[in-house]
Write a protein that holds these residues in place. Structure first.
Motif, PDB file in Angstrom:
ATOM      1  N   ARG A 146      51.407  42.907  29.348  1.00 46.39           N
ATOM      2  CA  ARG A 146      50.493  42.297  30.323  1.00 46.39           C
ATOM      3  C   ARG A 146      50.813  42.765  31.737  1.00 46.39           C
ATOM      4  NH1 ARG A 146      51.279  36.135  29.766  1.00 46.39           N
ATOM      5  NH2 ARG A 146      49.845  36.161  31.551  1.00 46.39           N
ATOM      6  N   GLU A 147      52.099  42.781  32.095  1.00 44.16           N
ATOM      7  CA  GLU A 147      52.489  43.114  33.463  1.00 44.16           C
ATOM      8  C   GLU A 147      52.197  44.571  33.792  1.00 44.16           C
ATOM      9  OE1 GLU A 147      56.042  41.850  36.471  1.00 44.16           O
ATOM     10  OE2 GLU A 147      56.631  42.297  34.402  1.00 44.16           O
ATOM     11  N   VAL A 148      52.536  45.475  32.887  1.00 48.23           N
ATOM     12  CA  VAL A 148      52.293  46.894  33.133  1.00 48.23           C
ATOM     13  C   VAL A 148      50.800  47.188  33.143  1.00 48.23           C
ATOM     14  CG1 VAL A 148      52.680  49.233  32.255  1.00 48.23           C
ATOM     15  CG2 VAL A 148      54.553  47.574  32.240  1.00 48.23           C
ATOM     16  N   ALA A 149      50.030  46.489  32.295  1.00 45.81           N
ATOM     17  CA  ALA A 149      48.575  46.666  32.316  1.00 45.81           C
ATOM     18  C   ALA A 149      47.999  46.274  33.668  1.00 45.81           C
ATOM     19  CB  ALA A 149      47.935  45.832  31.209  1.00 45.81           C
ATOM     20  N   ALA A 150      48.513  45.203  34.261  1.00 49.49           N
ATOM     21  CA  ALA A 150      48.048  44.771  35.581  1.00 49.49           C
ATOM     22  C   ALA A 150      48.379  45.825  36.640  1.00 49.49           C
ATOM     23  CB  ALA A 150      48.680  43.431  35.947  1.00 49.49           C
ATOM     24  N   ILE A 151      49.532  46.479  36.505  1.00 50.40           N
ATOM     25  CA  ILE A 151      49.897  47.543  37.440  1.00 50.40           C
ATOM     26  C   ILE A 151      48.875  48.670  37.369  1.00 50.40           C
ATOM     27  CG2 ILE A 151      51.609  49.346  37.903  1.00 50.40           C
ATOM     28  CD1 ILE A 151      53.771  47.353  36.996  1.00 50.40           C
ATOM     29  N   TYR A 152      48.517  49.068  36.174  1.00 52.13           N
ATOM     30  CA  TYR A 152      47.538  50.147  36.006  1.00 52.13           C
ATOM     31  C   TYR A 152      46.163  49.765  36.547  1.00 52.13           C
ATOM     32  CZ  TYR A 152      50.174  53.540  33.197  1.00 52.13           C
ATOM     33  OH  TYR A 152      51.050  54.504  32.777  1.00 52.13           O
ATOM     34  N   ARG A 153      45.788  48.503  36.429  1.00 49.94           N
ATOM     35  CA  ARG A 153      44.455  48.081  36.883  1.00 49.94           C
ATOM     36  C   ARG A 153      44.362  48.007  38.401  1.00 49.94           C
ATOM     37  NH1 ARG A 153      44.752  44.485  32.231  1.00 49.94           N
ATOM     38  NH2 ARG A 153      45.508  42.827  33.616  1.00 49.94           N
ATOM     39  N   GLN A 376      41.911  55.699  52.078  1.00 48.28           N
ATOM     40  CA  GLN A 376      40.999  56.751  52.530  1.00 48.28           C
ATOM     41  C   GLN A 376      40.451  57.574  51.373  1.00 48.28           C
ATOM     42  OE1 GLN A 376      43.334  58.885  55.408  1.00 48.28           O
ATOM     43  NE2 GLN A 376      43.391  57.145  56.837  1.00 48.28           N
ATOM     44  N   GLY A 377      41.225  57.736  50.319  1.00 40.46           N
ATOM     45  CA  GLY A 377      40.755  58.501  49.153  1.00 40.46           C
ATOM     46  C   GLY A 377      40.674  57.633  47.917  1.00 40.46           C
ATOM     47  N   LEU A 378      40.145  56.418  48.073  1.00 38.54           N
ATOM     48  CA  LEU A 378      40.203  55.429  47.008  1.00 38.54           C
ATOM     49  C   LEU A 378      39.476  55.870  45.742  1.00 38.54           C
ATOM     50  CD1 LEU A 378      41.320  52.687  46.264  1.00 38.54           C
ATOM     51  CD2 LEU A 378      39.278  51.615  47.247  1.00 38.54           C
ATOM     52  N   ALA A 379      38.276  56.424  45.890  1.00 41.47           N
ATOM     53  CA  ALA A 379      37.496  56.832  44.712  1.00 41.47           C
ATOM     54  C   ALA A 379      38.253  57.886  43.899  1.00 41.47           C
ATOM     55  CB  ALA A 379      36.133  57.363  45.146  1.00 41.47           C
ATOM     56  N   GLU A 380      38.805  58.880  44.587  1.00 34.35           N
ATOM     57  CA  GLU A 380      39.557  59.928  43.893  1.00 34.35           C
ATOM     58  C   GLU A 380      40.828  59.375  43.268  1.00 34.35           C
ATOM     59  OE1 GLU A 380      41.462  64.361  44.802  1.00 34.35           O
ATOM     60  OE2 GLU A 380      40.595  63.155  46.427  1.00 34.35           O
ATOM     61  N   HIS A 381      41.505  58.486  44.002  1.00 35.93           N
ATOM     62  CA  HIS A 381      42.727  57.852  43.493  1.00 35.93           C
ATOM     63  C   HIS A 381      42.446  57.127  42.175  1.00 35.93           C
ATOM     64  CE1 HIS A 381      46.627  55.742  43.741  1.00 35.93           C
ATOM     65  NE2 HIS A 381      45.962  54.648  43.417  1.00 35.93           N
ATOM     66  N   ARG A 382      41.352  56.410  42.127  1.00 37.48           N
ATOM     67  CA  ARG A 382      41.012  55.665  40.913  1.00 37.48           C
ATOM     68  C   ARG A 382      40.643  56.604  39.765  1.00 37.48           C
ATOM     69  NH1 ARG A 382      37.587  50.693  43.816  1.00 37.48           N
ATOM     70  NH2 ARG A 382      39.457  49.496  44.430  1.00 37.48           N
ATOM     71  N   GLN A 383      39.990  57.701  40.059  1.00 42.20           N
ATOM     72  CA  GLN A 383      39.623  58.643  39.006  1.00 42.20           C
ATOM     73  C   GLN A 383      40.854  59.312  38.389  1.00 42.20           C
ATOM     74  OE1 GLN A 383      36.612  59.069  37.540  1.00 42.20           O
ATOM     75  NE2 GLN A 383      36.040  57.349  38.875  1.00 42.20           N
ATOM     76  N   HIS A 384      41.916  59.447  39.176  1.00 37.44           N
ATOM     77  CA  HIS A 384      43.152  60.023  38.650  1.00 37.44           C
ATOM     78  C   HIS A 384      43.955  59.024  37.823  1.00 37.44           C
ATOM     79  CE1 HIS A 384      42.980  63.304  41.935  1.00 37.44           C
ATOM     80  NE2 HIS A 384      42.722  63.844  40.756  1.00 37.44           N
ATOM     81  N   ASN A 385      43.541  57.778  37.837  1.00 39.66           N
ATOM     82  CA  ASN A 385      44.216  56.725  37.071  1.00 39.66           C
ATOM     83  C   ASN A 385      43.342  56.368  35.866  1.00 39.66           C
ATOM     84  OD1 ASN A 385      45.731  54.531  36.166  1.00 39.66           O
ATOM     85  ND2 ASN A 385      45.029  53.155  37.806  1.00 39.66           N
ATOM     86  N   PHE A 386      43.220  57.299  34.911  1.00 36.06           N
ATOM     87  CA  PHE A 386      42.331  57.081  33.770  1.00 36.06           C
ATOM     88  C   PHE A 386      42.792  55.894  32.923  1.00 36.06           C
ATOM     89  CE2 PHE A 386      40.962  57.691  29.388  1.00 36.06           C
ATOM     90  CZ  PHE A 386      39.588  57.786  29.567  1.00 36.06           C
TER      91      PHE A 386
END
Length: 419
Positions: A146-153, A376-386
């Motif tokens: 649960r905790e690691v999943a929250a980190i990824y989200r 500043q690069g939030l959209a790209e940052h999120r795309q790199h976190n598949f």
């Protein structure tokens, strides 16, 4: 992270900050002050009861807002606030409110503040109780999942300890881009005027009684360590401070044995500076220990364990002594209590440790640069976190529908309740 309007941070709090009761409260207040110093407006929102020892956030210009669990009123409220960033205070709050924040204000930077690694603390406690070493099975608990999943989200997670930074990357394989080392942040690490060796007497231990590692430490002191110290120092007293002492704790108060349960300390500086040595025999736990930070701040050498010193010691050693069994802890405590030169060296090492590890000026630029870069690069940052995208797709739907079901059930119960 600047804009034409004053940026807004909303903190979704597990409890209202109590800096004089726990390290978590002290840390939360330092994070709030970090954002305020950068020109941010801050609102603290919590579903917890207003506690008697809570810090009055309004005195530093922070807004306070009561929220409800499993209630869509939160969605409307946070949408109206339109925050630039949201901090979840512990992973349980991300589970409860993360999907609501994403739905209501998707452009807001989502930050998780772990406080400490709950999975590590649980693994150590359960392994200690079973008398075995911490292994992969203990670390890979349901709580860890649960905790690691929250980190990824989340977009970024504040991690308080360097040890836990390594654990998250090496054991749980969390990418470094999702983690930010953020220890205690002290705006002033210069030593103040503090009573010297001869002006102090007795021992102190301090910590919230609701915290399992602290309660075990009190029992360990009472049953084994303190009798050994008292045998060598028959006039010494141990003053035990902590918020919310239960009856089982107050029942341990014994004037004849010098084992004194003092309860909540209104002024940590006052009680810590009166003591000659701080005792923190922690058999399990995680994160950084606020009691040991306070001991350094107020010039009080300490005796603790390897777990107590974790993430806080420097290459120069510990400002006091480290020992891991009853006999060694008692011997170290007596030696430190009786040796002025050793005590003074430990006190000075405490001051230099504060400056080396916990100075705000040391960490502020690095933390803020990482936050700004992600924002500043939030959209790209999120795309790199598949993995985060995948977890949000599945987990947010389950927690969303569970929350909506609980809300509907509550409303139905209210409608069908007889007048």
């Amino acid at each position: 992270m600047s804009s034409s309007k004053q940026p807004l941070l909303i903190i979704v709090g597990y409890v209202w900050p109590e800096p004089n009761s726990s390290a978590a409260g002290y840390r939360m207040l330092s994070l709030i002050q970090l954002f305020i110093a950068k020109g941010w407006q801050v609102i603290f929102a919590s579903a917890a009861e207003l506690s008697p020892h809570r810090f009055m956030l309004s005195t530093i210009g922070v807004g306070e807002h009561l929220i409800s669990l499993n209630d869509s009123s939160f969605d409307q409220w946070i949408s109206e606030q339109a925050p630039d960033a949201v901090i979840f205070d512990r992973f349980m709050l991300e589970e409860q409110f993360g999907w609501r924040v994403e739905q209501a204000c998707p452009a807001a930077l989502r930050i998780l503040d772990m406080e400490d690694c709950h999975a590590l603390r649980e693994a150590r406690q359960s392994s200690f109780q079973r008398g075995v070493a911490v292994d992969a099975q203990a670390l890979n608990s349901a709580l860890a999942v649960r905790e690691v999943a929250a980190i990824y989200r989340c977009d970024l997670t504040f991690v308080i300890s360097e040890y836990e930074m390594q654990l998250l990357q090496q054991h749980y394989a969390v990418p470094a881009m999702l983690l930010c080392y953020c220890p205690f942040l002290l705006s002033d690490t210069q030593p103040g005027t503090s009573p010297d060796f001869n002006q102090r007497q007795h021992f102190i231990t301090i910590g919230n009684f609701r915290h399992a590692p602290n309660w075990h430490a009190v029992l360990w002191l009472q049953q084994d360590i303190w009798p050994k110290i008292r045998h060598k120092l028959p006039d010494a007293e141990l003053h035990i401070y902590g918020a919310y002492p239960p009856p089982k704790a107050t029942a341990l108060h014994n004037t004849r044995q010098g084992f004194l349960i003092k309860g909540w300390a209104a002024d940590v500086a006052d009680v810590m500076q009166q003591a000659r040595v701080c005792l923190a025999p922690l058999a399990f736990g995680a994160g950084l220990k606020g009691k040991l930070l306070d001991a350094m701040r107020f010039g009080t050498p300490s005796v603790t364990t390897d777990i107590g010193a974790e993430g806080m010691a420097t290459q120069n050693g510990w400002p006091g002594m480290i020992a891991n069994n009853s006999e060694a802890i008692a011997e170290a405590a007596v030696a430190l209590y009786q040796q002025p030169e050793c005590w003074q060296l430990a006190q000075q090492l405490g001051y230099t440790t504060l400056d080396a590890r916990f100075s705000l000026t040391t960490h502020e630029t690095r933390i803020w640069q990482q936050l700004s870069s992600i924002k500043q690069g939030l959209a790209e940052h999120r795309q790199h976190n598949f993995t985060g995208l995948m977890l949000k797709h599945h987990a947010f739907r389950s927690t969303k529908f569970m929350g909506q079901w609980i809300e509907a059930k509550t409303r139905l119960a209210a409608l069908t309740q007889p007048d």
